[in-house]
Design a protein around this motif. Structure first.
Motif, PDB file in Angstrom:
ATOM      1  N   GLU A   1      55.777  39.077  58.989  1.00 15.92           N
ATOM      2  CA  GLU A   1      54.501  39.622  59.437  1.00 15.92           C
ATOM      3  C   GLU A   1      53.350  38.904  58.741  1.00 15.92           C
ATOM      4  N   ASP A   2      52.567  38.148  59.535  1.00 19.09           N
ATOM      5  CA  ASP A   2      51.416  37.430  58.988  1.00 19.09           C
ATOM      6  C   ASP A   2      50.091  38.118  59.315  1.00 19.09           C
ATOM      7  N   ASP A   3      50.170  39.242  60.027  1.00 19.81           N
ATOM      8  CA  ASP A   3      48.949  39.903  60.459  1.00 19.81           C
ATOM      9  C   ASP A   3      48.672  41.191  59.688  1.00 19.81           C
ATOM     10  N   LYS A   4      49.447  41.451  58.633  1.00 23.21           N
ATOM     11  CA  LYS A   4      49.205  42.627  57.813  1.00 23.21           C
ATOM     12  C   LYS A   4      47.876  42.457  57.080  1.00 23.21           C
ATOM     13  N   GLU A   5      47.023  43.453  57.186  1.00 28.40           N
ATOM     14  CA  GLU A   5      45.685  43.330  56.608  1.00 28.40           C
ATOM     15  C   GLU A   5      45.713  43.533  55.095  1.00 28.40           C
ATOM     16  N   ILE A   6      45.022  42.657  54.392  1.00 30.58           N
ATOM     17  CA  ILE A   6      44.889  42.781  52.943  1.00 30.58           C
ATOM     18  C   ILE A   6      43.754  43.739  52.637  1.00 30.58           C
ATOM     19  N   GLY A   7      44.082  44.858  51.996  1.00 29.87           N
ATOM     20  CA  GLY A   7      43.068  45.847  51.666  1.00 29.87           C
ATOM     21  C   GLY A   7      42.374  45.530  50.357  1.00 29.87           C
ATOM     22  N   TYR A   8      41.386  46.343  50.018  1.00 31.71           N
ATOM     23  CA  TYR A   8      40.615  46.106  48.798  1.00 31.71           C
ATOM     24  C   TYR A   8      41.484  46.290  47.548  1.00 31.71           C
ATOM     25  N   PHE A   9      42.363  47.277  47.572  1.00 34.89           N
ATOM     26  CA  PHE A   9      43.222  47.504  46.415  1.00 34.89           C
ATOM     27  C   PHE A   9      44.240  46.371  46.279  1.00 34.89           C
ATOM     28  N   ASP A  10      44.725  45.873  47.422  1.00 36.04           N
ATOM     29  CA  ASP A  10      45.621  44.709  47.408  1.00 36.04           C
ATOM     30  C   ASP A  10      44.908  43.514  46.786  1.00 36.04           C
ATOM     31  N   ALA A  11      43.661  43.312  47.198  1.00 33.02           N
ATOM     32  CA  ALA A  11      42.874  42.190  46.682  1.00 33.02           C
ATOM     33  C   ALA A  11      42.680  42.311  45.173  1.00 33.02           C
ATOM     34  N   LEU A  12      42.430  43.534  44.708  1.00 33.16           N
ATOM     35  CA  LEU A  12      42.238  43.752  43.275  1.00 33.16           C
ATOM     36  C   LEU A  12      43.503  43.409  42.493  1.00 33.16           C
ATOM     37  N   LYS A  13      44.650  43.835  43.007  1.00 33.62           N
ATOM     38  CA  LYS A  13      45.907  43.567  42.310  1.00 33.62           C
ATOM     39  C   LYS A  13      46.226  42.069  42.293  1.00 33.62           C
ATOM     40  N   ILE A  14      45.926  41.374  43.395  1.00 28.40           N
ATOM     41  CA  ILE A  14      46.121  39.926  43.418  1.00 28.40           C
ATOM     42  C   ILE A  14      45.183  39.265  42.406  1.00 28.40           C
ATOM     43  N   GLY A  15      43.967  39.802  42.301  1.00 33.47           N
ATOM     44  CA  GLY A  15      43.017  39.288  41.329  1.00 33.47           C
ATOM     45  C   GLY A  15      43.496  39.464  39.899  1.00 33.47           C
ATOM     46  N   LEU A  16      44.187  40.572  39.638  1.00 37.29           N
ATOM     47  CA  LEU A  16      44.752  40.797  38.300  1.00 37.29           C
ATOM     48  C   LEU A  16      45.867  39.788  38.008  1.00 37.29           C
TER      49      LEU A  16
END
Length: 260
Positions: A126-141
């Motif tokens: 699945e390449d169309d799963k939306e990245i949410g704000y919390f997902d973005a924060l965890k990736i940033g960590l």
């Protein structure tokens, strides 16, 4: 630094910046082998040519970069941890940047993780799963882990994305996007501290370096996405292990390597 030395470093930057292999580790080897790692201009040059690499992402994904305001907010949220901890731990980071052993060990450990990451984080189609704000924060960590030299910003953010359930391709592309504000901020900050050392004769070298890094990075990104989707991380993991062992071997034999 000669023009040819600048071109070689720019090629190394373009190839390694977005691959999970650590551009820092490769810059150490390339500049040391050429005998220019001690030059102040080399240190400034390796930071400056990151702007060429950044531009390659914007050109390749320009439609995605101008798609919505939410996209920028998610990038900003993912960028915040690196900005916060980067300022907070700047002195410690500078100390680590002077330790080649840290780089070698990071390459080695990171390589072992990449060899097994496909088992740890099951890839999804699945390449169309939306990245949410919390997902973005965890990736940033996860990106903050890359403050340790040799870890690789690309590797840490892609792994962070996959552990949130995103596909290899989607995690890799978000890693590329996140590189733009992160590298622009880090590069701009360092450039402000060293711009007064730039001589008129250096401008041509810097322009050539950025152009080469831009072109090579575009090709590297296209290759990486295709290769990663088909084969995963194992090859990059084995490569990192070999490189880490090579650096440790060189250090054990008395060869002097310097961080640039």
């Amino acid at each position: 630094m000669s023009i040819w030395q600048a071109i070689i470093l720019a090629i190394v930057e373009g190839i390694t910046e977005f691959l999970p292999v650590s551009s820092t580790g490769h810059m150490i080897i390339a500049s040391s082998v050429m005998g220019i790692s001690h030059l102040e201009f080399t240190k400034m040059f390796t930071v400056n040519i990151q702007f060429g690499a950044i531009l390659s992402v914007i050109v390749l994904y320009w439609k995605r970069f101008f798609q919505s305001t939410a996209f920028y907010f998610k990038l900003f949220v993912a960028f915040l941890p690196a900005a916060f901890f980067g300022l907070l731990l700047s002195d410690l980071i500078d100390e680590l940047l002077e330790n080649v052993v840290v780089v070698a060990i990071s390459l080695l450990v990171g390589g072992i993780i990449l060899v097994f990451i496909d088992r740890i984080a099951n890839d999804t189609d699945e390449d169309d799963k939306e990245i949410g704000y919390f997902d973005a924060l965890k990736i940033g960590l996860f990106q903050c882990i890359a403050m340790i030299p040799g870890v690789s910003r690309s590797a840490s953010t892609i792994i962070g994305g996959m552990l949130q359930g995103f596909s290899r391709k989607q995690a890799a592309e978000f890693s590329f996007f996140l590189a733009v504000p992160t590298m622009a901020a880090a590069g701009g900050y360092k450039l402000l501290k060293t711009y007064d050392t730039i001589q008129a004769a250096d401008i041509q070298t810097l322009l050539i370096g950025n152009v080469v890094a831009f072109v090579v990075a575009m090709m590297a990104i296209k290759f990486f996405i295709s290769f990663l989707t088909k084969y995963g991380f194992k090859v990059f993991g084995y490569y990192r292990i070999v490189l880490g062992l090579l650096i440790l071997g060189l250090l054990a034999s008395g060869y002097q390597l310097e961080i640039v």
